[in-house]
Design a protein around this motif. Structure first.
Motif, mmCIF file in Angstrom:
data_model
loop_
_atom_site.group_PDB
_atom_site.id
_atom_site.type_symbol
_atom_site.label_atom_id
_atom_site.label_comp_id
_atom_site.label_asym_id
_atom_site.label_seq_id
_atom_site.Cartn_x
_atom_site.Cartn_y
_atom_site.Cartn_z
ATOM 1 N N ARG A 16 -16.386 8.072 16.230
ATOM 2 C CA ARG A 16 -15.566 8.396 17.402
ATOM 3 C C ARG A 16 -16.276 7.880 18.649
ATOM 4 N NH1 ARG A 16 -18.233 12.305 15.263
ATOM 5 N NH2 ARG A 16 -19.431 13.836 16.412
ATOM 6 N N GLN A 17 -15.484 7.553 19.636
ATOM 7 C CA GLN A 17 -16.008 7.076 20.914
ATOM 8 C C GLN A 17 -16.048 8.253 21.878
ATOM 9 O OE1 GLN A 17 -13.720 3.848 22.558
ATOM 10 N NE2 GLN A 17 -15.364 3.240 23.931
ATOM 11 N N THR A 18 -17.211 8.451 22.534
ATOM 12 C CA THR A 18 -17.332 9.582 23.456
ATOM 13 C C THR A 18 -17.247 9.160 24.917
ATOM 14 O OG1 THR A 18 -19.738 9.461 23.391
ATOM 15 C CG2 THR A 18 -18.672 10.924 21.797
ATOM 16 N N ASP A 19 -17.529 7.911 25.215
ATOM 17 C CA ASP A 19 -17.312 7.327 26.540
ATOM 18 C C ASP A 19 -17.278 5.812 26.342
ATOM 19 O OD1 ASP A 19 -19.950 6.115 26.978
ATOM 20 O OD2 ASP A 19 -20.694 8.078 27.523
ATOM 21 N N PRO A 20 -17.046 5.020 27.401
ATOM 22 C CA PRO A 20 -16.865 3.581 27.189
ATOM 23 C C PRO A 20 -18.023 2.876 26.461
ATOM 24 C CG PRO A 20 -16.085 4.174 29.357
ATOM 25 C CD PRO A 20 -16.763 5.404 28.786
ATOM 26 N N GLN A 21 -19.240 3.399 26.559
ATOM 27 C CA GLN A 21 -20.380 2.731 25.937
ATOM 28 C C GLN A 21 -20.993 3.508 24.773
ATOM 29 O OE1 GLN A 21 -22.614 2.161 29.762
ATOM 30 N NE2 GLN A 21 -22.844 0.093 28.931
ATOM 31 N N THR A 22 -20.507 4.718 24.492
ATOM 32 C CA THR A 22 -21.180 5.588 23.532
ATOM 33 C C THR A 22 -20.271 5.939 22.361
ATOM 34 O OG1 THR A 22 -22.451 6.516 25.370
ATOM 35 C CG2 THR A 22 -22.504 7.722 23.292
ATOM 36 N N TRP A 23 -20.850 5.861 21.178
ATOM 37 C CA TRP A 23 -20.139 6.125 19.930
ATOM 38 C C TRP A 23 -20.978 7.051 19.067
ATOM 39 C CZ3 TRP A 23 -15.543 3.354 18.798
ATOM 40 C CH2 TRP A 23 -15.206 2.377 19.737
ATOM 41 N N ILE A 24 -20.334 7.971 18.375
ATOM 42 C CA ILE A 24 -20.971 8.793 17.339
ATOM 43 C C ILE A 24 -20.441 8.255 16.006
ATOM 44 C CG2 ILE A 24 -21.308 11.076 16.340
ATOM 45 C CD1 ILE A 24 -22.465 10.908 19.146
ATOM 46 N N VAL A 25 -21.374 7.828 15.150
ATOM 47 C CA VAL A 25 -21.006 7.198 13.885
ATOM 48 C C VAL A 25 -21.662 7.990 12.756
ATOM 49 C CG1 VAL A 25 -21.109 5.066 12.548
ATOM 50 C CG2 VAL A 25 -20.880 4.954 15.048
ATOM 51 N N ASP A 26 -20.859 8.483 11.845
ATOM 52 C CA ASP A 26 -21.370 9.195 10.677
ATOM 53 C C ASP A 26 -21.603 8.183 9.560
ATOM 54 O OD1 ASP A 26 -21.184 11.740 11.907
ATOM 55 O OD2 ASP A 26 -19.038 11.815 11.439
ATOM 56 N N LEU A 27 -22.873 8.082 9.148
ATOM 57 C CA LEU A 27 -23.245 7.132 8.107
ATOM 58 C C LEU A 27 -23.758 7.876 6.884
ATOM 59 C CD1 LEU A 27 -25.179 4.464 10.221
ATOM 60 C CD2 LEU A 27 -22.815 4.347 9.377
ATOM 61 N N ILE A 28 -23.328 7.417 5.719
ATOM 62 C CA ILE A 28 -23.878 7.900 4.461
ATOM 63 C C ILE A 28 -25.069 6.996 4.163
ATOM 64 C CG2 ILE A 28 -23.452 8.270 2.003
ATOM 65 C CD1 ILE A 28 -20.400 8.420 2.825
ATOM 66 N N VAL A 29 -26.256 7.593 4.102
ATOM 67 C CA VAL A 29 -27.506 6.846 3.961
ATOM 68 C C VAL A 29 -28.050 7.062 2.549
ATOM 69 C CG1 VAL A 29 -29.824 6.501 4.913
ATOM 70 C CG2 VAL A 29 -27.969 7.280 6.412
ATOM 71 N N THR A 30 -28.393 5.951 1.895
ATOM 72 C CA THR A 30 -29.073 6.010 0.600
ATOM 73 C C THR A 30 -30.253 5.050 0.647
ATOM 74 O OG1 THR A 30 -27.576 4.332 -0.309
ATOM 75 C CG2 THR A 30 -27.011 6.639 -0.726
ATOM 76 N N GLY A 31 -31.187 5.226 -0.259
ATOM 77 C CA GLY A 31 -32.359 4.358 -0.319
ATOM 78 C C GLY A 31 -33.573 5.147 -0.763
ATOM 79 N N ASN A 32 -34.743 4.664 -0.387
ATOM 80 C CA ASN A 32 -36.000 5.284 -0.790
ATOM 81 C C ASN A 32 -36.598 6.176 0.292
ATOM 82 O OD1 ASN A 32 -35.942 4.047 -3.336
ATOM 83 N ND2 ASN A 32 -36.778 2.172 -2.470
ATOM 84 N N GLY A 33 -35.778 6.556 1.257
ATOM 85 C CA GLY A 33 -36.193 7.487 2.308
ATOM 86 C C GLY A 33 -35.178 8.605 2.377
ATOM 87 N N PHE A 34 -34.651 8.853 3.567
ATOM 88 C CA PHE A 34 -33.619 9.868 3.759
ATOM 89 C C PHE A 34 -32.375 9.495 2.955
ATOM 90 C CE2 PHE A 34 -29.722 11.179 5.911
ATOM 91 C CZ PHE A 34 -29.908 12.548 5.983
ATOM 92 N N ASN A 35 -31.771 10.467 2.308
ATOM 93 C CA ASN A 35 -30.495 10.288 1.630
ATOM 94 C C ASN A 35 -29.564 11.404 2.061
ATOM 95 O OD1 ASN A 35 -30.533 8.117 -0.779
ATOM 96 N ND2 ASN A 35 -32.572 8.954 -0.452
ATOM 97 N N GLY A 36 -28.378 11.030 2.490
ATOM 98 C CA GLY A 36 -27.392 12.001 2.934
ATOM 99 C C GLY A 36 -26.553 11.427 4.049
ATOM 100 N N THR A 37 -25.667 12.231 4.589
ATOM 101 C CA THR A 37 -24.820 11.800 5.702
ATOM 102 C C THR A 37 -25.473 12.254 6.998
ATOM 103 O OG1 THR A 37 -22.860 11.972 4.318
ATOM 104 C CG2 THR A 37 -22.511 11.912 6.701
ATOM 105 N N SER A 38 -25.544 11.341 7.953
ATOM 106 C CA SER A 38 -26.192 11.639 9.222
ATOM 107 C C SER A 38 -25.398 11.031 10.370
ATOM 108 C CB SER A 38 -27.617 11.072 9.216
ATOM 109 O OG SER A 38 -28.338 11.512 10.338
ATOM 110 N N PRO A 39 -25.265 11.775 11.480
ATOM 111 C CA PRO A 39 -24.618 11.212 12.661
ATOM 112 C C PRO A 39 -25.616 10.374 13.474
ATOM 113 C CG PRO A 39 -25.073 13.543 13.009
ATOM 114 C CD PRO A 39 -25.546 13.203 11.625
ATOM 115 N N PHE A 40 -25.177 9.206 13.875
ATOM 116 C CA PHE A 40 -25.944 8.305 14.744
ATOM 117 C C PHE A 40 -25.175 8.177 16.046
ATOM 118 C CE2 PHE A 40 -27.582 7.316 10.674
ATOM 119 C CZ PHE A 40 -28.697 6.504 10.770
#
Length: 110
Positions: A69-93
């Protein structure tokens, strides 16, 4: 999902991570960018390159877009599903985009 289109810099953040393109990843950021990973800050392209080696591509991270979702003209909140050899899970960026580059990225607590 929604009808908005993510800025190119954000889709490139996902794609360069998924293709292990470290040079392309770092090139997405402005020279004075800040990446905040749960309170730990990495400044400038050197700091972001360091984070990329220790916490992102260096951990074989893979991102899958869940929502955004876009919160202002330059800012976005993006929910990413992260996998790999570190953090795993869904995280907002939270991304702040400045003229097709990333000015700030905050990895937010869930």
């Amino acid at each position: 999902m929604n009808d908005l289109t993510l800025p190119t810099a954000i889709t490139a953040f996902i794609n360069t991570t998924n293709t292990s393109d470290s040079a392309g990843f770092v090139a997405l950021f402005t020279a004075d960018a800040v990446l905040n990973d749960w309170g730990t800050e990495y400044h400038g392209t050197d700091g972001i390159a360091s984070w990329n080696r220790t916490d992102n591509i260096g951990k074989q991270s893979h991102f899958e877009l869940a929502d955004f979702r876009q919160t202002d003209p330059q800012t976005w909140i993006v929910d990413l599903i992260v996998t790999g050899n570190g953090f795993n899970g869904t995280s907002p960026f939270q991304f702040t985009v400045n003229q097709d580059h990333l000015q700030e990225v905050k990895i937010l607590p869930d």
